[in-house]
Design a protein around this motif. Structure first.
Motif, PDB file in Angstrom:
ATOM      1  N   PHE B 104       0.814  -1.211   0.000  1.00 57.92           N
ATOM      2  CA  PHE B 104       0.000   0.000   0.000  1.00 57.92           C
ATOM      3  C   PHE B 104       0.846   1.259   0.000  1.00 57.92           C
ATOM      4  N   ASN B 108       1.930  -0.011   6.339  1.00 61.77           N
ATOM      5  CA  ASN B 108       0.931  -0.393   7.347  1.00 61.77           C
ATOM      6  C   ASN B 108       1.314  -1.691   8.045  1.00 61.77           C
ATOM      7  N   PRO B 109       2.458  -1.701   8.735  1.00 64.06           N
ATOM      8  CA  PRO B 109       2.802  -2.920   9.476  1.00 64.06           C
ATOM      9  C   PRO B 109       1.765  -3.171  10.573  1.00 64.06           C
ATOM     10  N   PHE B 110       1.523  -4.435  10.860  1.00 69.23           N
ATOM     11  CA  PHE B 110       0.607  -4.760  11.958  1.00 69.23           C
ATOM     12  C   PHE B 110       1.292  -4.436  13.279  1.00 69.23           C
ATOM     13  N   PRO B 111       0.508  -4.147  14.307  1.00 67.37           N
ATOM     14  CA  PRO B 111       1.130  -3.883  15.617  1.00 67.37           C
ATOM     15  C   PRO B 111       1.641  -5.191  16.238  1.00 67.37           C
ATOM     16  N   LYS B 112       2.574  -5.809  15.554  1.00 67.46           N
ATOM     17  CA  LYS B 112       3.161  -7.071  16.029  1.00 67.46           C
ATOM     18  C   LYS B 112       4.667  -6.952  15.838  1.00 67.46           C
ATOM     19  N   MET B 160       6.176  -1.521  14.251  1.00 74.53           N
ATOM     20  CA  MET B 160       5.825  -0.101  14.229  1.00 74.53           C
ATOM     21  C   MET B 160       7.016   0.774  14.611  1.00 74.53           C
ATOM     22  N   ARG B 174       6.499  -8.765   3.815  1.00 75.12           N
ATOM     23  CA  ARG B 174       5.276  -9.431   4.245  1.00 75.12           C
ATOM     24  C   ARG B 174       4.486  -9.924   3.030  1.00 75.12           C
TER      25      ARG B 174
END
Lengths: 490, 265
Positions: B104, B108-112, B160, B174
């Protein structure tokens, strides 16, 4: 002159001041509003503000101070001998006030003339009877001193009110006149009004804060008073709650542990009900429901939050309790002895908390950025995988905050417990037993004839303080977590 | 436009990977994409250029059916990947998206953790047999995204916490971890500085060996640098499509010429 009239006159002065101030400023600028420093309306508002604010401030202070002043003056005239055995000067003063009130009513109803009320003597006429006629009951025969005191009380009050009216109106006129005289074209009326607005906002905020502090101190002093009469160690670590009622004598056991246990047990069951249901409904509403369904269902769930807790209490007492009795009572399992039990109150309280949890969680889930959802869908994740593995972990701190807020409400909830949980304070693991909570015991210690110097009544403040510290701690912790979560996406 | 350099690459005649025919997209009453027909080749970087709001991102999102998540969006026409209609009712968009990865505009990495971010796709699609296998996939993906050396010592730190450019490369890692066949990139460098942009562009060229890459970009230099084929969109229509060098040096349509010389857009 009644208060309403006084206030109305102040506002009339303000309204007239508004018009005149506006006009004067305009005139001063030669009718050209572009010559003015501020818009004309600000000049008017400035005059109105000066008319209202000082006058009302004086009015409020006067009304607070006058009773003290009158009381002390009347007290000074009362001889020491008037206080009979077993009575106190406070009781005599309240007699004086009652008689004075009675005289006022008598004058208003036309039973007595104004002069009669001021000069009538207790020796010649039976005041008690004539006051009884107008509907004011006086406990015992009115003594001469009390009668004199009452008449002095009336005179002082009348003079005081008269002076108050005059002073307040002077302030209103003075303020309006001062501001009017300043309404020239160069005067920075806008800045002045802005400052007035700022002061008003600050005043509003400080009222809330000061009230909190006031309540805290009231609790604190009474709690200290209680601990002077009852050992703190016994209160905090005592496992028996058995207050003896005043008059019967005997020592009371006022251990807080059974109440604390009941509070936590009921709250725990309530959260056990509310958290899954609330959370799942929030997930449905925010992720699955279409805008139409959401528009109908969300307000419906929030209606639950608007139901008064006493209604939930009735629901617990009359519906849920008997229902549970049929399911677990002596006819079937025999676990339950009566309709009021921990489980009854817990279930109903859980229902009450559902909208709380669901509404807050819904907001928090919606705050998770769409980019995260897109990222997950873009990798080929299904909706439920996205929710379980991305959205809920991202929203978790906020959801924990919501649950803690719900917990602090559960701990402070009273009516459901009073009606649904029973009144017996006990330490038991059985959820079908009747138990009681801190809040319910505060109610029962203070209702009825409470003697406010006995430990049995004062314990209510210690209980209130315990509850306050508990819920305050939970709230602070919850807000801390919610705030920490917010920073993550800003 | 003289400063633009073309990397002369051998554009082999690859087979067609994505074929669109008369695709229309509506947002409610708004006709966002009009009659777009395009054939995107395998093992090629295809750039979509055009002014803002011309529909390039919308068309990109049709290719992996991301537009399905928008309620008011409606897609008609024929869109095939490997000659299979992706809007057919028996196609599961979830499986399609596993095959067509997407990066994107905003990282927008996941909060992981970094590791869990990369392992997310392989885990949900069951691509690894065991833990070591998964470790391998994560390492390979991070290496391919040219970020392995920067994060290999802190794989379990939160994703993040990386810088913007690192986050974007993490998102690319990813996306490649699920072994897609097509990689869609929606302005992947718009939030990056020139150094990170250069790294990502290098990476795109690297990815071309295995995937069909479609990239939306606002930078014509970038399109010229990384792509072999370019499509110019204007007001929802595909104006011109051809080899990148042709589009930039010898455009057929006057609108294309105006755009690349900076007169419209």
């Amino acid at each position: 002159m009644p208060l309403t009239w006084l206030v109305l006159i102040i506002f009339t002065i303000a309204a007239a001041g508004f018009v005149m101030g506006r006009k004067r400023a305009l005139q001063n600028a030669g009718g050209d509003r572009r010559e003015l420093h501020s818009l004309p309306v600000y000049y008017g508002s400035n005059v109105a503000m000066w008319a209202i604010v000082p006058a009302v401030a004086v009015l409020i202070v006067w009304m607070l101070v006058q009773p003290f002043f009158v009381n002390s003056r009347v007290l000074a005239t009362l001889p020491d001998t008037i206080v009979s055995e077993g009575s106190s000067i406070g009781l005599v003063m309240s007699d004086v006030r009652r008689v004075a009130e009675g005289l006022d009513i008598a004058v208003v109803q036309g039973v007595m003339s104004r002069d009669e009320a001021a000069s009538i003597s207790a020796e010649i006429s039976d005041i008690r009877e004539s006051l009884g006629e107008v509907g004011v009951a006086v406990g015992s025969k009115v003594s001469t001193e009390v009668m004199k005191g009452a008449q002095l009380y009336r005179t002082l009050n009348a003079v005081g009110s008269m002076m108050m009216n005059v002073v307040v109106l002077l302030f209103a006129f003075g303020g309006a006149g001062y501001a009017y005289s300043k309404s020239t074209a160069d005067f920075r009326a806008r800045n002045m009004v802005e400052r007035g607005v700022l002061a008003m906002l600050i005043a509003a905020a400080s009222i809330a804060i000061l009230t909190t502090i006031g309540i805290l101190f009231a609790l604190l002093f009474n709690t200290i008073e209680f601990f002077k009469l009852y050992p703190a160690a016994d209160f905090f670590f005592g496992t028996r709650w058995a207050p003896s009622f005043s008059g019967r004598g005997g020592a009371s056991d006022l251990g807080v542990l059974p109440l604390l246990w009941g509070t936590f047990y009921i709250s725990f069951i309530a959260l056990l009900v509310a958290v899954p249901i609330g959370l799942f409904s929030a997930i449905y509403l925010s992720e699955y429901a279409g805008p139409k369904v959401r528009g109908i269902v969300k307000p419906l769930i929030e209606i639950l939050a608007g139901i008064p807790t006493i209604v939930y209490g009735l629901f617990a007492l009359l519906t849920v309790g008997p229902l549970l009795m049929r399911m677990f009572g002596k006819d079937t399992f025999g676990w339950m002895q009566g309709g009021t039990a921990v489980i009854t109150a817990g279930l109903v309280m859980g229902i009450m908390l559902i909208p709380f949890v669901s509404s807050l969680s819904d907001d928090i889930i919606n705050a998770v950025p769409q980019a995260l959802r897109d990222g997950s869908y873009g990798l080929g994740a299904t909706k439920s995988e996205t929710i379980r593995q991305v959205i809920l972990p991202a929203a978790l701190p906020g959801i924990v905050g919501a649950i803690l807020l719900a917990a602090s409400r559960a701990i402070g909830e009273t009516m459901i417990v009073v009606l649904g949980a029973g009144a017996a304070a006990r330490l038991s693991m059985n959820p079908f037993d009747a138990m009681t909570t801190i809040t319910a015991k505060i109610v029962s210690q203070l209702t009825g004839d409470a003697d406010f110097v006995s430990p049995e009544a004062l314990v209510a403040f210690a209980l209130g303080m315990t509850l306050f510290v508990l819920t305050l701690g939970l709230n602070v912790f919850a807000l801390f977590i919610v705030r920490k979560y917010r920073e993550q996406y800003d | 436009m003289n400063d633009m350099t073309f990397v002369e690459r051998d554009v082999d005649t690859n087979e067609v990977k994505i074929a669109a025919k008369d695709v229309q997209v509506f947002y409610g009453d708004n006709h966002a994409i009009k009659d777009v027909s395009v054939e995107i080749e395998d093992k090629t970087v295809t750039a979509f250029i055009g002014p803002s709001g011309c529909g390039k991102s919308t068309f990109l999102r049709c290719i992996n059916r991301m537009n399905d998540t928008i309620d008011v969006c409606r897609v008609t026409g024929d869109l095939r990947i490997d000659n299979e209609d992706i809007y057919d009712t028996k196609v599961d968009p979830v499986q399609l998206r596993a095959k067509v990865g997407m990066v994107f505009q905003k990282p927008n990495p996941f909060p992981k953790s970094i590791y869990d971010n990369v392992a997310y796709g392989p885990r949900i699609h069951g691509l690894s047999k065991n833990k070591t296998d998964l470790d391998d996939i994560v390492e390979r993906s991070l290496r391919r995204a040219a970020i392995w050396d920067e994060v290999k010592d802190r794989l379990h730190a939160p994703g993040m916490g990386l810088s913007g450019g690192q986050q974007q490369r993490l998102c690319i890692a990813r996306a490649v971890a699920t072994e897609p066949e097509v990689l869609l990139m929606d302005e992947p460098c718009s939030a990056l500085d020139p150094i990170a942009t250069a790294q990502v562009e290098e990476l795109i060229d690297e990815l071309r060996k295995r995937y069909s890459v479609v990239i939306v970009t606002h930078s014509m230099q970038q399109a010229a640098r990384v792509s072999q084929r370019t499509a110019f969109f204007h007001l929802g229509s595909l104006v011109e499509y051809g080899a990148t060098s042709n589009i930039f040096t010898n455009p057929v349509d006057p609108r294309t010429e105006s755009y690349i010389t900076g007169r419209i857009g």
